[in-house]
Design an enzyme around this catalytic site. Structure first.
Site, PDB file in Angstrom:
ATOM      1  N   ASP A 291      37.894  37.081  33.041  1.00 11.87           N
ATOM      2  CA  ASP A 291      36.927  36.484  33.971  1.00 11.87           C
ATOM      3  C   ASP A 291      35.504  36.666  33.444  1.00 11.87           C
ATOM      4  OD1 ASP A 291      35.260  35.802  36.103  1.00 11.87           O
ATOM      5  OD2 ASP A 291      36.681  36.510  37.596  1.00 11.87           O
ATOM      6  N   HIS A 322      37.593  32.465  35.811  1.00 14.62           N
ATOM      7  CA  HIS A 322      37.084  32.693  37.165  1.00 14.62           C
ATOM      8  C   HIS A 322      37.539  31.556  38.068  1.00 14.62           C
ATOM      9  CE1 HIS A 322      34.463  34.455  40.184  1.00 14.62           C
ATOM     10  NE2 HIS A 322      34.010  33.247  40.461  1.00 14.62           N
TER      11      HIS A 322
END
Length: 363
Positions: A291, A322
């Site tokens: 992420d 993400h």
């Protein structure tokens, strides 16, 4: 697949591991560009859902006369009743902290609608076209407005299970609500997709410009509509001149004209996990190790919380970016299917426990 479920050992944990592992959600079919999390993020966040959902908006007045908006997804509708017994569950969808209702969040709502859920999007004050009737917005981790909205949903659907899903930085609001409410949250279960666990660290570290600048411009464009209302409470020139999300957050909630406070004091009241020990509802957190927004897992994931609390479950994927978690085929995001499978497994586990103990179903 290669995902790991990190949690405290329990009967519920075994049931979730068995359900998620046997559902096929985590196996194969992922996007052929797994090592480009930035591209995954743009693909999932910016591409609109197909087809576009029909939405019915309802404005809800808070105790201080402020307004929040509830957007009920009402179509298009597919097959209803995908294994969910009893009254249709209400699924509360919480966008990120900038109020951006992404294509991914709408796609999750559409998929839930097909399976017989009643999806509704919670829009904060001044977000996504919601009128701003007071010179006050909702701080990062202040759950007061969300609490009133949940109370309203319980009154409107008293017999239905109430579930909640948050996306990205919007998880700060959901986690804060669960901590402050404890066993009185009225939620049967919750899930967070790519959550931000440490709000202050996240704002101070900053994000890749490819993510921060679009969100900053999105926020400024929305706030510019309410310059007249906000002028009596904040320095509008400083607000619209902010060059980062941290500067904008400080201008809105710390450097105010009426009740200024320090950055440190603000986060004492708004950290998402400040009352994590009080959470009494199962929470599944889906995170990608790559992420680019949350940061490296070693300092952005509260691993000890998942090892010690019986209510927190971390599904950690080596790839996913993400809020991306891309896959081939319809839906495009395997995290959505994982969340819906988690809710199905939770309902199954609770029914089994009620049958084993002979407990009446709570009304």
């Amino acid at each position: 697949g290669r995902c790991r479920l990190l949690c405290k050992p329990s009967a519920l944990a075994k049931h979730l591991a068995r359900s998620l592992g046997g559902s096929g959600v985590l196996w194969g079919g992922h996007w052929p560009w797994p090592r480009w999390p930035q591209l995954q993020m743009l693909w999932q966040l910016l591409k609109p859902p197909e087809p576009e959902p029909a939405v019915a908006r309802e404005l809800l007045q808070m105790s201080d006369t402020g307004l929040v908006a509830l957007d009920w997804l009402v179509g298009p509708r597919g097959a209803v009743g995908g294994g969910v017994g009893g009254p249709s569950p209400v699924l509360l969808l919480i966008p990120n902290a900038a109020g951006k209702v992404t294509g991914g969040l709408l796609q999750l709502g559409l998929r839930a609608l097909e399976l017989g859920f009643i999806p509704v999007i919670f829009n904060r004050r001044g977000h996504n076209g919601c009128p701003l009737t007071t010179p006050r917005l909702q701080p990062f981790g202040d759950p007061r407005d969300l609490r009133e909205a949940v109370t309203y949903l319980r009154c409107r659907h008293p017999a239905a299970p109430l579930l909640a899903v948050s996306e990205g930085s919007g998880s700060g609001l959901l986690l804060a609500y669960l901590g402050e409410s404890g066993s009185s949250s009225h939620l049967a279960a919750a899930a967070c997709i790519s959550p931000i666990f440490r709000g202050r660290d996240w704002f101070e570290a900053g994000m890749p410009w490819i993510y921060e600048w679009p969100l900053l411009l999105h926020l400024k464009r929305g706030l510019s509509r309410y310059v007249g209302s906000l002028a009596e409470a904040v320095d509008v020139a400083r607000l619209l001149g902010s060059r980062s999300l941290r500067e904008l957050e400080e201008a809105l909630f710390c450097l105010t004209k009426t009740n200024p406070t320090s950055w440190e004091a603000y986060w004492e009241r708004n950290e998402p996990l400040r009352d994590a020990d009080e959470v009494a509802v199962p929470v599944l957190c889906l995170c990608g190790a790559d992420d680019p927004v949350r940061g490296h897992p070693s300092h952005s994931l509260p691993l000890e919380l998942f090892r010690s609390s019986p209510y927190f479950f971390l599904l950690l994927s080596p790839r996913g970016g993400h809020c991306g978690f891309p896959r081939q085929g319809p839906g495009r995001c395997w995290a959505h299917e994982a969340v819906l499978e988690y809710f199905r497994a939770m309902a199954e586990f609770l029914r089994a426990e009620e049958g084993r103990k002979g407990l009446p179903r709570p009304r």
